[in-house]
Design a protein around this motif. Structure first.
Motif, short mmCIF file in Angstrom:
data_model
loop_
_atom_site.label_atom_id
_atom_site.label_comp_id
_atom_site.label_asym_id
_atom_site.label_seq_id
_atom_site.Cartn_x
_atom_site.Cartn_y
_atom_site.Cartn_z
N ARG A 35 63.09 17.29 47.09
CA ARG A 35 63.55 17.34 45.70
C ARG A 35 63.73 15.93 45.14
N ARG A 36 64.31 15.05 45.91
CA ARG A 36 64.52 13.67 45.46
C ARG A 36 63.18 12.98 45.18
N GLU A 52 60.27 14.43 44.53
CA GLU A 52 59.63 15.08 43.37
C GLU A 52 60.21 14.54 42.07
N ASP A 53 61.51 14.39 42.02
CA ASP A 53 62.17 13.88 40.81
C ASP A 53 61.79 12.43 40.54
N SER A 101 57.10 12.24 41.08
CA SER A 101 56.18 13.28 40.58
C SER A 101 54.91 13.38 41.41
#
Length: 95
Positions: free
Chosen positions: A15-16, A18-19, A22
C-alpha cells in the motif's frame, strides 16, 4: 478499516509503495521464514521482505536512487519493523 499494527506487513508495504510510486507492477514477498532463527528474526514472521517494483518514477534514475525512493516510502517501517528488504526496481520497458 485495518490498523497498521494488525495489518499484515506485506500488505502495508504494498500500500505504501502504491501510494508513493504508482507502480505498473508490484510484488511483495515475505521471506521471513527463510531467516527464522537468524539475526533480525524477532519471532513475528514479518522481518525480511523482497520487493519487485516497476514504476515510471524510476525512469532515468540510478539503481541507488531507485532504492532510495523505495526506502523513503517505507522509512518508518524500516526503522521499526523491517529488518531486511531486497529491492528490484525497474522503469517500464526495462528487463
Amino acid at each position: 478499516m485495518t490498523s497498521t499494527a494488525t495489518e499484515p506487513l506485506d500488505h502495508l508495504i504494498a500500500r505504501r509503495l502504491e501510494d508513493a510510486l504508482s507502480p505498473a507492477r508490484l510484488a511483495v514477498s515475505n521471506d521471513s521464514a527463510q531467516h527464522r532463527g537468524h539475526m533480525g528474526d524477532d519471532g513475528t514472521g514479518e522481518t525480511h521482505f523482497s520487493v519487485e517494483i516497476e514504476s515510471a518514477a524510476f525512469a532515468g534514475l540510478s539503481r541507488v536512487a531507485r532504492q532510495r525512493l523505495v526506502n523513503k516510502a517505507l522509512a518508518d517501517l524500516l526503522a521499526t519493523r523491517i529488518h531486511a528488504l531486497a529491492i528490484r526496481a525497474r522503469a517500464p520497458g526495462e528487463q
